[in-house]
Design an enzyme around this catalytic site. Structure first.
Site, PDB file in Angstrom:
ATOM      1  CB  CYS A  94      -0.759   0.045   1.235  1.00 38.16           C
ATOM      2  SG  CYS A  94      -1.970   1.484   1.416  1.00 38.16           S
ATOM      3  CG  HIS A 136      -5.536  -2.574  -1.936  1.00 37.27           C
ATOM      4  ND1 HIS A 136      -4.462  -3.018  -0.824  1.00 37.27           N
ATOM      5  CD2 HIS A 136      -5.344  -1.097  -1.756  1.00 37.27           C
ATOM      6  CE1 HIS A 136      -3.732  -2.041  -0.519  1.00 37.27           C
ATOM      7  NE2 HIS A 136      -4.228  -1.012  -0.967  1.00 37.27           N
ATOM      8  CG  HIS A 140      -7.500   2.794   0.151  1.00 36.21           C
ATOM      9  ND1 HIS A 140      -6.608   2.954   1.254  1.00 36.21           N
ATOM     10  CD2 HIS A 140      -6.428   2.014  -0.481  1.00 36.21           C
ATOM     11  CE1 HIS A 140      -5.284   2.647   1.185  1.00 36.21           C
ATOM     12  NE2 HIS A 140      -5.365   2.102   0.225  1.00 36.21           N
TER      13      HIS A 140
HETATM   14  O1  K1U Z   1      -3.807   1.511  -2.966  1.00 39.49           O
HETATM   15  C1  K1U Z   1      -2.585   1.544  -2.886  1.00 39.49           C
HETATM   16  O2  K1U Z   1      -1.952   1.881  -1.910  1.00 39.49           O
HETATM   17  C2  K1U Z   1      -1.886   1.171  -4.161  1.00 39.49           C
HETATM   18  C3  K1U Z   1      -1.129  -0.248  -4.049  1.00 39.49           C
HETATM   19  C4  K1U Z   1      -2.349  -1.159  -4.643  1.00 39.49           C
HETATM   20  C5  K1U Z   1      -2.125  -2.673  -4.490  1.00 39.49           C
HETATM   21  C6  K1U Z   1      -1.020  -3.155  -4.478  1.00 39.49           C
HETATM   22  C7  K1U Z   1      -0.768  -4.539  -4.376  1.00 39.49           C
HETATM   23  C8  K1U Z   1      -1.732  -5.356  -4.176  1.00 39.49           C
HETATM   24  C9  K1U Z   1      -3.014  -4.707  -4.146  1.00 39.49           C
HETATM   25  C10 K1U Z   1      -3.027  -3.396  -4.435  1.00 39.49           C
HETATM   26  C11 K1U Z   1       0.025  -0.233  -4.761  1.00 39.49           C
HETATM   27  O3  K1U Z   1       0.167  -0.037  -5.768  1.00 39.49           O
HETATM   28  S1  K1U Z   1       1.424  -0.839  -3.882  1.00 39.49           S
HETATM   29  C12 K1U Z   1       2.693  -0.753  -5.096  1.00 39.49           C
HETATM   30  C13 K1U Z   1       2.900  -2.025  -5.910  1.00 39.49           C
HETATM   31  O4  K1U Z   1       2.416  -2.981  -5.376  1.00 39.49           O
HETATM   32  C14 K1U Z   1       3.454  -2.145  -7.350  1.00 39.49           C
HETATM   33  C15 K1U Z   1       4.105  -0.986  -7.566  1.00 39.49           C
HETATM   34  C16 K1U Z   1       4.858  -1.231  -8.899  1.00 39.49           C
HETATM   35  C17 K1U Z   1       4.824  -2.202  -9.510  1.00 39.49           C
HETATM   36  C18 K1U Z   1       4.180  -3.375  -9.222  1.00 39.49           C
HETATM   37  C19 K1U Z   1       3.174  -2.938  -7.902  1.00 39.49           C
HETATM   38 ZN    ZN Z   2      -3.496   1.036  -0.375  1.00 37.37          ZN
END
Ligand code: K1U
Ligand code: ZN
Length: 184
Positions: A94, A136, A140
């Protein structure tokens, strides 16, 4: 377009339920555009408006992988209309809880309904990372973080580490975008 600072857990604004979008205004278009830019810059695959301090039901996502063309989505008032019986574990992160990851088990497939910036209604079935990310992000909007799906000990451990990270950053002058330059 502009980058917006991402709120860090713990923050009461991440625990509040967001309000439905009732009209597509220039401000809303600017918010969606800023959220996409902020998400790509982070980098992340999703972002919900409460994470940038705006208590509205707006989500952006792009879970396109590798050679796939980018697929930036803006979802207004998204809701899970159907969820599969089958559940799957997936490692989640997250942007409001940087450097912490944990396995969360959720429905493997979901159908999500939303409205886009042109006022068009959509209903689409998501699986894989798209399904995980959509759930996810909708969490939020309801003031729920992925750590709320964990047991109390893991949740408290992550929360304490985040409190320390925020204290350290405040003391050391770490801004949202990195270290402050010393004045010349
Ligand atoms: O909502 C958020 O905080 C964004 C989050 C979404 C998420 C990630 C993983 C599983 C479920 C939901 C993110 O994007 S965290 C960063 C991340 O996972 C990522 C970054 C770069 C490339 C691939 C993934
Ligand atoms: Zn998140």
């Amino acid at each position: 377009m502009a980058l917006r600072p991402i709120l860090l857990h713990p923050d009461p604004r991440l625990k509040a339920a967001a309000k439905p979008v009732t009209a597509v205004t220039d401000d809303l278009r600017r918010l969606a555009s800023d959220m996409l830019e902020t998400m790509y810059d982070a980098p992340g695959i999703g972002l919900a408006a409460p994470q940038v301090g705006v208590p509205l039901r707006v989500v952006v996502m792009d879970c396109a992988k590798g050679e796939d063309p980018p697929r930036p989505l803006v979802l207004l008032n998204p809701r899970v209309a159907w969820a599969s019986e089958e559940r799957k574990p997936c490692e989640e992160g997250c942007l409001s809880i940087p450097e912490h990851y944990a396995e969360v088990t959720r429905p493997a497939e979901v159908e999500v309904e939303w409205t886009d910036l042109d006022g068009q209604a959509h209903r689409e079935r998501f699986d894989g990372l798209w399904a995980v990310c959509a759930q996810h992000e909708i969490d939020h909007l309801d003031g729920r973080l992925f750590i709320d799906h964990l047991g109390p000990i893991k949740r408290q451990m992550i929360t304490r580490k985040m409190e320390k990270l925020k204290r350290d950053r405040a003391r050391e002058g770490f801004g949202q975008r990195g270290w402050h330059e010393a004045p010349l």
